[in-house]
Scaffold this motif. Structure first.
Motif, short mmCIF file in Angstrom:
data_model
loop_
_atom_site.label_atom_id
_atom_site.label_comp_id
_atom_site.label_asym_id
_atom_site.label_seq_id
_atom_site.Cartn_x
_atom_site.Cartn_y
_atom_site.Cartn_z
N LEU A 240 48.97 49.94 47.85
CA LEU A 240 49.45 48.60 47.54
C LEU A 240 50.91 48.44 47.96
O LEU A 240 51.31 47.41 48.50
CB LEU A 240 49.28 48.33 46.05
N THR A 258 39.25 43.92 50.19
CA THR A 258 39.13 44.91 49.12
C THR A 258 37.64 45.10 48.83
O THR A 258 36.81 44.27 49.21
CB THR A 258 39.85 44.45 47.84
N ALA A 263 39.87 44.26 42.43
CA ALA A 263 40.92 44.72 43.34
C ALA A 263 41.51 43.56 44.14
O ALA A 263 42.71 43.53 44.43
CB ALA A 263 40.36 45.78 44.28
N GLU A 266 43.96 41.79 41.78
CA GLU A 266 45.17 42.59 41.58
C GLU A 266 46.06 42.57 42.82
O GLU A 266 47.28 42.42 42.72
CB GLU A 266 44.79 44.04 41.25
N THR A 267 45.44 42.76 43.98
CA THR A 267 46.21 42.80 45.22
C THR A 267 46.94 41.49 45.46
O THR A 267 48.13 41.47 45.81
CB THR A 267 45.29 43.13 46.40
N VAL A 306 43.23 37.41 50.69
CA VAL A 306 42.76 38.66 50.08
C VAL A 306 41.30 38.43 49.68
O VAL A 306 41.01 37.58 48.83
CB VAL A 306 43.61 39.05 48.87
N LEU A 326 41.93 47.59 52.11
CA LEU A 326 42.31 48.46 50.99
C LEU A 326 41.02 49.07 50.45
O LEU A 326 40.37 48.51 49.57
CB LEU A 326 43.01 47.66 49.89
N LEU A 553 42.48 48.94 40.62
CA LEU A 553 43.23 49.82 41.52
C LEU A 553 44.10 50.80 40.73
O LEU A 553 44.28 51.95 41.12
CB LEU A 553 44.11 48.99 42.45
#
Length: 711
Positions: A240, A258, A263, A266-267, A306, A326, A553
């Motif tokens: 990250l 992701t 995830a 969060e990203t 994302v 990711l 993550l």
């Protein structure tokens, strides 16, 4: 070339210029496909790289077939995503082609569209594969549509094959559509991601009843604009942090993929905290939100979208400058398909994979959703009648399968002729059906081999693009000269200390909300469970908290080591206990703080992890200076282990927890909530049922608290 074919080509080139500009010229394979469809009325499978121009083939073919006073019916395009449909409608308009869609978002327009088709004013009709098995559409619309179709197009045709990386049972309903086409109706199937086995499978399904084989046009899968790289980093915070430190260096705007919805959220949150304009795209988002996110990326209003694999097909942005993963997808073919979104109309695009140690666990989870074992399939067939339909919800208490997996299985059985979808649910047909164990085992083995190939992609010392092309059986695969193996690393793996610290702090934050259950699953009465409708407010739990999700993550890996299926039972570690205390502090003082402070602690008895749960409850009681009133143990009849769906979980546990006498006597004396402690919230029904028992024995309120939440 005959005069007729020369004239057809000249008209085809003219349509292409309207579609793509005055300088556009047909590639030879594009012309061969158009010629086969328009002149020879054949069935064609195009396996060509993203950006090759597959959509140009079917729009040009449509314009030519309908050019003589609409002598044939409309082109029907079976397209997997609404996003792709929207792009196709806009592209068709550029070629002077009127396109309409039939999907779940425009039900009120169906009659109008049907009238336009009957009047001959619709050139292209786009439908989703799911629509093919809607009872009303299948029985009332599909037969008439098939009888008048001038050209059938199957987009993303690899979805037809269960050997493919993105098999969709609804695509198999195309057999019905194909069977209803008049003789000589041309058919075009297109995909950018099919190896030889998938290509053969799809081509075989396109073959006509008289044995005429489909024409397969397979081109090179080279992508001259892509520069591939893999960066191996120690953990989630490094990945990250690397992304946040290097995102600005990546050209233009792009996609960050992701593996999970959690995830993705969060990203995006972390990147926003570092000043980047980003949006989120997942299958769980509302359609309006997904459309807005797509448009923001198309308009370059954001640096990155994302996304999960929900964005895998159909998104068309020719100037996409980068794709970063990711976490690795479970197959090189899926990876090639996703990175193929980049670099279609730019000189170069960056493709970076940041693999994680948790990738394999996520692959195993998705692999567990494959076609069920034979005994579960037979149980469904035995439960269904040939006269009275049962809904999917009504089948859930009978068959221990999650709803998505149950629906997938029913769709396969429908295509196989064993069941039939009707208004109100599903009927058995009474037709004999065979469980193809050998084929399913071969498909499962292929999935395992694909996962190992994805690991090898990250490890390979040779050209990365050549490796991917060989995985897709491209006979012309050669070294690209651009990737990090051919030309050396483009990016440093270093993460600035300040960015790494920020990522570690961000991922180290404990605390995820757990909404309470408010409705019982449907169909419980049929299996002897007297629960239905809304859970009475006086029996509900309050909103709860967990330290984190197993897919997070940050906390995911740590929590999987404590509550995963192979985790040993042991007292709670100090670092996790400290995180629990942080969750409680934030819960007590945050914006959504407790309406009342907990007055006591109660634990849910665990057969698998009694030391973990017991020590967790004791630690909370000690730190909070709260009495530990006792443990609600599962009775001897309780069934351990995960259950497939909500109805099965409630059926197995609805009367499985008994409140001990001493605890029952203490509950009515409380004036504040009970803090109910467990290790893992999977479906949430164990917490819901135990909270219900505590409320019924006099607890004023129940606050659920656990270490982890599945998902």
């Amino acid at each position: 070339m005959s005069q007729e074919r020369t004239a057809v080509r000249e008209r085809a080139e003219a349509v292409l210029r309207r579609l793509a500009g005055d300088e556009a010229r047909l590639r030879e394979d594009q012309w061969r496909a158009i010629e086969a469809l328009v002149v020879e009325h054949r069935r064609v499978l195009c396996v060509q790289r993203t950006g090759w121009g597959k959509s140009a083939v079917y729009f040009i073919a449509t314009a030519l077939l309908r050019g003589n006073g609409a002598a044939v019916g409309p082109t029907v395009i079976v397209s997997p995503l609404l996003a792709l449909m929207r792009n196709q409608v806009e592209a068709a308009a550029r070629a002077g082609i009127r396109a309409r869609t039939i999907n779940s978002a425009n039900l009120d327009e169906w009659d109008e569209i049907a009238a336009e088709i009957a009047a001959g004013t619709v050139d292209v009709l786009l439908i989703s594969p799911e629509r093919l098995n809607n009872p009303d559409f299948r029985d009332n619309v599909l037969p008439r549509l098939a009888a008048t179709t001038g050209l059938l197009v199957v987009d993303e045709a690899h979805c037809v094959s269960d050997w493919g990386h993105d098999f969709r049972p609804d695509y198999r309903r195309l057999r019905t559509f194909l069977a209803g086409l008049p003789a000589g109706t041309p058919v075009l199937a297109t995909t950018a991601t099919a190896n030889e086995r998938v290509t053969h499978d799809v081509a075989e399904q396109l073959s006509t009843d008289d044995g005429s084989a489909a024409l397969v046009l397979r081109g090179t899968l080279d992508r001259e604009s892509l520069r591939l790289a893999v960066i191996d980093l120690p953990g989630a915070a490094h990945r990250l942090g690397w992304l946040a430190a290097h995102l600005e260096e990546l050209p233009g705007s792009g996609i960050v993929y992701t593996l999970t919805v959690a995830a993705a959220a969060e990203t995006a949150e972390f990147l926003r905290s570092r000043g980047y304009p980003v949006a989120v795209y997942t299958g769980q988002a509302e359609d309006a939100d997904r459309r807005a996110a797509e448009q923001d990326l198309l308009d370059n209003k954001i640096k990155a979208l994302v996304a999960t694999s929900a964005l895998g097909m159909g998104f068309d942005k020719p100037d996409l400058g980068f794709v970063v993963h990711l976490g690795a997808p479970p197959s090189p073919i899926a990876y090639y398909q996703q990175v193929g979104r980049a670099g279609r109309a730019v000189a170069h695009a960056e493709v970076v994979l940041l693999p994680g140690v948790e990738d394999a666990a996520i692959w195993r989870y998705f692999a567990s959703l494959a076609f069920p074992p034979e005994e579960q399939v037979r149980a469904v067939l035995a439960a269904l009648s040939t006269e009275r339909p049962l809904s999917t919800q009504a089948l859930e208490p009978i068959v221990d399968l999650r709803r998505a997996r149950l629906e997938m299985m029913l769709k396969v059985l429908d295509v196989d002729g064993a069941v039939r979808r009707v208004r109100g649910g599903w009927l058995a047909t009474g037709q004999p059906w065979r469980y193809d164990t050998a084929r399913l085992e071969r498909v499962a083995a292929a999935r395992v081999a694909e996962q190992e190939a994805m690991r090898e992609y990250a490890r390979t010392t040779g050209c990365r693009l050549e490796y991917l092309r060989r995985c897709l059986d491209d006979p012309d695969a050669t070294a690209c000269g651009r990737c990090d193996r051919c030309a050396g690393p483009q990016f440093s793996p270093e993460v600035p200390a300040s960015v790494l610290a920020a990522a570690q702090a961000f991922l180290g934050r404990p605390g995820v909300d757990v909404p309470p259950k408010k409705l019982w699953p449907t169909g419980l009465a049929a299996v002897g469970v007297p629960l239905k409708g809304r859970i009475p407010a006086e029996e509900q739990a309050w909103p709860g908290r967990v330290v984190g999700r197993l897919s997070d993550l940050g906390w995911g890996a740590r929590l999987r080591g404590l509550v995963g299926p192979d985790a040993p039972d042991a007292p709670i570690p100090d670092d996790v206990a400290a995180a629990v205390i942080e969750v409680l502090k934030a819960w007590a003082h945050g914006d959504d703080r407790w309406p009342q402070r907990p007055e006591a602690v109660v634990a849910i008895g665990s057969r698998r992890r009694p030391a973990l749960v017991g020590s967790l409850a004791e630690r909370i009681a000690s730190v909070g200076r709260l009495p530990l009133l006792g443990v609600v143990e599962p009775s001897g009849g309780a069934q351990d282990g995960p259950r497939g769906n909500s109805a099965q979980r409630v059926r197995a546990r609805h009367d499985a927890f008994a409140v001990p006498a001493a605890l029952a006597a203490a509950l009515p004396e409380l004036t504040g909530p009970v803090l109910l402690v467990d290790d893992l919230i999977d479906s949430g029904w164990t917490m819901t049922l135990v909270a219900r028992e505590l409320r019924r024995h006099g607890a004023p309120a129940v606050l659920p608290l656990a270490l982890a939440m599945a998902g």
